[in-house]
Design a protein around this motif. Structure first.
Motif, short mmCIF file in Angstrom:
data_model
loop_
_atom_site.label_atom_id
_atom_site.label_comp_id
_atom_site.label_asym_id
_atom_site.label_seq_id
_atom_site.Cartn_x
_atom_site.Cartn_y
_atom_site.Cartn_z
N ASP A 9 0.86 -1.18 0.00
CA ASP A 9 0.00 0.00 0.00
C ASP A 9 0.90 1.24 0.00
O ASP A 9 1.67 1.43 0.94
N PRO A 10 0.85 2.08 -1.03
CA PRO A 10 1.78 3.22 -1.10
C PRO A 10 1.50 4.31 -0.07
O PRO A 10 2.39 5.09 0.27
N VAL A 11 0.25 4.38 0.41
CA VAL A 11 -0.10 5.40 1.41
C VAL A 11 -0.81 4.71 2.56
O VAL A 11 -1.81 4.02 2.36
N GLN A 12 -0.30 4.88 3.81
CA GLN A 12 -0.97 4.20 4.94
C GLN A 12 -2.35 4.79 5.17
O GLN A 12 -3.34 4.07 5.28
N ILE A 13 -2.41 6.13 5.28
CA ILE A 13 -3.69 6.80 5.54
C ILE A 13 -3.68 8.16 4.84
O ILE A 13 -2.65 8.84 4.84
N HIS A 14 -4.81 8.52 4.30
CA HIS A 14 -5.00 9.92 3.86
C HIS A 14 -5.92 10.55 4.91
O HIS A 14 -7.07 10.13 5.07
N TYR A 15 -5.38 11.51 5.67
CA TYR A 15 -6.17 12.20 6.70
C TYR A 15 -6.89 13.39 6.09
O TYR A 15 -6.27 14.19 5.36
N HIS A 16 -8.19 13.53 6.42
CA HIS A 16 -8.98 14.70 6.04
C HIS A 16 -9.45 15.31 7.35
O HIS A 16 -10.44 14.87 7.94
N LEU A 17 -8.73 16.34 7.84
CA LEU A 17 -8.96 16.83 9.19
C LEU A 17 -9.43 18.28 9.18
O LEU A 17 -9.38 18.94 8.13
N PRO A 18 -9.90 18.78 10.35
CA PRO A 18 -10.41 20.15 10.38
C PRO A 18 -9.40 21.15 9.83
O PRO A 18 -8.19 20.90 9.84
N ASN A 19 -9.90 22.32 9.41
CA ASN A 19 -9.05 23.39 8.89
C ASN A 19 -8.27 22.93 7.64
O ASN A 19 -7.10 23.29 7.46
N ASN A 20 -8.96 22.08 6.81
CA ASN A 20 -8.34 21.57 5.57
C ASN A 20 -6.98 20.95 5.78
O ASN A 20 -6.09 21.11 4.94
N LEU A 21 -6.78 20.32 6.90
CA LEU A 21 -5.51 19.63 7.15
C LEU A 21 -5.57 18.29 6.40
O LEU A 21 -6.18 17.32 6.86
N GLU A 36 -2.17 22.52 16.77
CA GLU A 36 -2.82 21.76 15.70
C GLU A 36 -1.99 20.51 15.36
O GLU A 36 -2.54 19.43 15.13
N LEU A 37 -0.67 20.68 15.39
CA LEU A 37 0.19 19.53 15.09
C LEU A 37 0.05 18.46 16.20
O LEU A 37 0.01 17.26 15.91
N LEU A 38 -0.08 18.91 17.45
CA LEU A 38 -0.27 17.95 18.54
C LEU A 38 -1.62 17.24 18.38
O LEU A 38 -1.74 16.04 18.66
N GLN A 39 -2.63 17.98 17.88
CA GLN A 39 -3.92 17.32 17.62
C GLN A 39 -3.77 16.28 16.51
O GLN A 39 -4.36 15.20 16.56
N PHE A 40 -2.93 16.61 15.52
CA PHE A 40 -2.68 15.64 14.45
C PHE A 40 -2.03 14.37 15.02
O PHE A 40 -2.41 13.25 14.67
N ILE A 41 -1.06 14.56 15.94
CA ILE A 41 -0.40 13.38 16.55
C ILE A 41 -1.42 12.59 17.37
O ILE A 41 -1.39 11.37 17.40
N ASP A 42 -2.36 13.32 18.02
CA ASP A 42 -3.44 12.61 18.74
C ASP A 42 -4.20 11.71 17.77
O ASP A 42 -4.51 10.57 18.07
N GLU A 65 6.38 16.46 3.64
CA GLU A 65 5.05 17.05 3.42
C GLU A 65 4.44 17.56 4.73
O GLU A 65 3.79 18.60 4.75
N LEU A 66 4.67 16.82 5.82
CA LEU A 66 4.14 17.29 7.12
C LEU A 66 4.86 18.58 7.51
O LEU A 66 4.25 19.53 8.00
N GLY A 67 6.17 18.62 7.25
CA GLY A 67 6.96 19.82 7.53
C GLY A 67 6.52 21.01 6.68
O GLY A 67 6.54 22.15 7.13
N ASP A 68 6.10 20.74 5.42
CA ASP A 68 5.63 21.83 4.54
C ASP A 68 4.38 22.47 5.15
O ASP A 68 4.16 23.67 5.03
N ARG A 69 3.54 21.64 5.77
CA ARG A 69 2.30 22.17 6.37
C ARG A 69 2.59 22.91 7.69
O ARG A 69 1.91 23.84 8.07
N PHE A 70 3.62 22.43 8.43
CA PHE A 70 3.98 23.07 9.70
C PHE A 70 5.47 23.45 9.64
O PHE A 70 6.30 22.88 10.36
N PRO A 71 5.85 24.46 8.80
CA PRO A 71 7.28 24.75 8.58
C PRO A 71 8.01 25.14 9.86
O PRO A 71 9.18 24.81 10.04
N HIS A 72 7.29 25.82 10.79
CA HIS A 72 7.92 26.24 12.05
C HIS A 72 8.20 25.05 12.96
O HIS A 72 8.87 25.21 13.98
N GLU A 73 7.68 23.86 12.63
CA GLU A 73 7.87 22.70 13.48
C GLU A 73 8.68 21.61 12.77
O GLU A 73 8.72 20.46 13.21
N ARG A 74 9.33 21.99 11.68
CA ARG A 74 10.06 20.99 10.88
C ARG A 74 11.03 20.16 11.75
O ARG A 74 11.06 18.93 11.68
#
Ligand SMILES: NC(=O)c1ccc[n+]([C@@H]2O[C@H](COP(=O)([O-])OP(=O)(O)OC[C@H]3O[C@@H](n4cnc5c(N)ncnc54)[C@H](O)[C@@H]3O)[C@@H](O)[C@H]2O)c1
Ligand SMILES: CC(C)=CCC/C(C)=C/C=C/C(C)=C/C=C/C(C)=C/C=C/C=C(C)/C=C/C=C(C)/C=C/C=C(\C)CCC=C(C)C
Length: 504
Positions: A90-102, A190-196, A116-125
């Motif tokens: 499976d090339p992708v484990q999960i495609h997440y569709h989360l609040p705030n168009n995450l 928001e990133l911590l919510q993503f990890i949740d 790609e995760l770093g691109d969305r949260f550049p300050h948390e790379r």
């Protein structure tokens, strides 16, 4: 008088945990009988067929099928009985569709995912890299050692002398949770919510209640061994293990519901045994229960008071919700070109843990089209739901509630699959009542979840129980839910029981 013995070991239930225990014991020379109440093997890893569709009962995102390392426990369990299954990566484990168009895809390729995760949260790379790299540290420790019973001291000594650093590393992570590690490196809410959500979608609890060792397994193995779908459906795993068990001299009986475990009498004269729904009694030196701990201790050990160890465990762990499942057959046009096999949908973070909050979607026909008629897809949609929601309803009210809940789920899914409702060909709705009825699981639960913040994995019981010669295996034992996790539990249980029988 010596008690008649029907086998060395009786295993109650042919879930993946029970089957791995049984096959491990059979290849070590034990005589084994598996008693399964249903018509086929597999439990939550089983399947059913309707109108040309081959549906997986539950499990569909499969870890443990890698071809290297030591954590590929499904590959290893099959190989032990000379079986193998063709798998589809499976090339992708999960495609997440989360609040705030995450919108995040977890690619099989680690670097692509981190980028790609770093691109969305550049300050948390940097924090993102450090967090997921620490998960790799845990995984590398696990993947460096042979995985057997932590209750068997000769194995523990051996593994410690063979690889002391990996063992000490694991010992240090045993009491930790994913949330503690994430908060060391990441501060963006928001990133911590993503990890949740990264945790919730398999552990059914947020990161601060998810054991770090399990996080290390899931967040790394998806990039190492990868997620691989068994060709022909998830049911093939149990089918092949059952076939291998037969070839190794073991026996499996279907339609054999155990109603009672007969514990060893204090005099030690009588062997431990089980009573079946048809009144038959079978005796063995050891009994292994693959039913949940709640079913084992409250329903099967009828005359025994609940042992203190179980009371303590029940105060630390409760039953997770069950699921509302929609097994859908749809015209192929419903699924957009390039869609991933697994999706998670949540519109509001406040609803993540709520009844029917997070939606899980699996489209296995994107990997194996043979599971549906040509031109159609399977869309298995499920969402956590509690038994209380579905009790005390008249048959008509139950049916009506099912239909309404299914419609609501389908309407929400339009956000990712706009043509879904228009392309619907077949629909089967399962509720917590269906999970209880078909899987024999108390309240249809997905497994144990901690009542508060756990000490990582330290509070999870191993295979030995306080009742002499009775063992438990499956998701209510260490390390918990997941097919690869219950396969570990099966390897550990098989090894421990074999050691007590003098076979290893
Ligand atoms: N990866 C995924 O997508 C996913 C989804 C859902 C579930 N799962 C996992 O699948 C795993 C299931 O494995 P498991 O081994 O713990 O158990 P299981 O619940 O799948 O199997 C238990 C078996 O025991 C049988 N049984 C129960 N009571 C019995 C009795 N009294 N007499 C005879 N037979 C009896 C049931 O019919 C069933 O076949 C769970 O850990 C769960 O987390 C994974
Ligand atoms: C000696 C000394 C000093 C010490 C010692 C220490 C040691 C050695 C330790 C050890 C430990 C161990 C071995 C551990 C183990 C662990 C393990 C194996 C774990 C595992 C895990 C796994 C898991 C958790 C998995 C999971 C998975 C899952 C659950 C999945 C799920 C899924 C689902 C639900 C689906 C979803 C989704 C969609 C559809 C989207």
């Amino acid at each position: 008088m010596q008690q008649r013995l029907d086998a060395d070991v009786i295993v109650i239930g042919s879930g993946i945990g029970g089957l791995v225990t049984a096959t491990q014991l059979a290849v070590k020379g034990a005589s084994v009988i598996v008693l399964e109440r249903y018509l086929i093997a597999g439990g939550s890893g089983g399947y059913f067929e309707r109108n040309g569709y081959h549906f997986d009962v539950g499990a569909s995102m499969i870890f443990g099928f890698g071809d290297h390392g030591t954590t590929n426990l499904l590959t290893r369990a099959l190989a032990a009985v000379h079986m193998q299954i063709e798998t589809i990566p499976d090339p992708v484990q999960i495609h997440y569709h989360l609040p705030n168009n995450l919108e995040i895809e977890v690619h099989r390729d680690y670097e692509q995912f981190i980028q790609e995760l770093g691109d969305r949260f550049p300050h948390e790379r940097e924090g993102i890299r450090k967090f997921y790299d620490e998960c790799w540290k845990i995984f590398n420790c696990l993947n460096a050692i042979e995985l057997l019973s932590l209750e068997e001291w000769r194995y523990l000594m051996r593994v410690f002398f063979q690889n002391p650093f990996a063992c000490l590393g694991l010992a240090a992570y045993l009491p930790q949770n994913v949330g503690d590690i994430a908060r060391k490196y990441i501060s963006d809410g928001e990133l911590l919510q993503f990890i949740d959500m990264e945790c919730y979608c398999w552990s059914v609890v947020p990161a601060e209640r998810t054991p770090a060792i399990n996080g290390g397994m899931v967040f790394s193995d998806r990039h190492y061994g990868g997620i691989n779908y068994p060709k022909g459906g998830v049911g093939k795993i149990a089918e092949k293990l059952a076939e291998g068990l037969g070839k190794a001299g073991g026996e499996i009986r279907y339609g054999a519901r155990v109603t009672e475990i007969i514990p060893k009498a204090k005099s030690e004269q009588q062997a431990i045994g089980v009573k079946l729904a048809n009144g038959e009694i079978l005796y063995a030196k050891k009994v292994v229960s693959n039913a949940t701990r709640w079913d084992t201790f409250s329903n099967l050990l009828k005359s025994e008071p609940l042992p203190n160890s179980e009371k303590n465990w029940r105060s630390r762990y409760q039953q997770s919700p069950s699921f509302l499942s929609l097994h859908l057959g749809v015209e192929a046009a419903a699924i957009p070109e390039g869609a991933a096999c697994h999706h998670i949908l949540l519109e509001d973070w406040a609803d993540m843990e709520k009844e029917q909050g997070t939606i899980f979607v699996s489209i296995p026909t994107l990997l194996d089209p043979s599971l549906a008629p040509t031109g159609y897809h399977i869309v298995h949609t499920f969402t956590p739901s509690w038994m209380q929601e579905w009790q005390d309803l008249s048959p008509a009210a139950y049916e009506e509630k099912k239909e309404l809940a299914a419609k609501k789920l389908c309407d929400r899914l339009l956000a990712i699959f706009p043509k879904l409702e228009a392309c619907l060909d077949y629909q089967e709705i399962g509720t917590p009542r269906s999970h209880r009825r078909f899987l024999g699981r108390s309240n249809g639960t997905y497994g144990p979840i901690p009542t508060g913040k756990p000490w990582g994995l330290l509070g999870m019981p191993f295979n030995r129980t306080s009742v002499p010669d009775l063992y438990c295996v499956g998701d209510s034992t260490f390390p918990g839910q997941g097919l690869n996790a219950v396969a570990f539990s099966g390897f550990a249980c098989g090894h421990l029981v074999a050691a007590t029988l003098g076979l290893v």
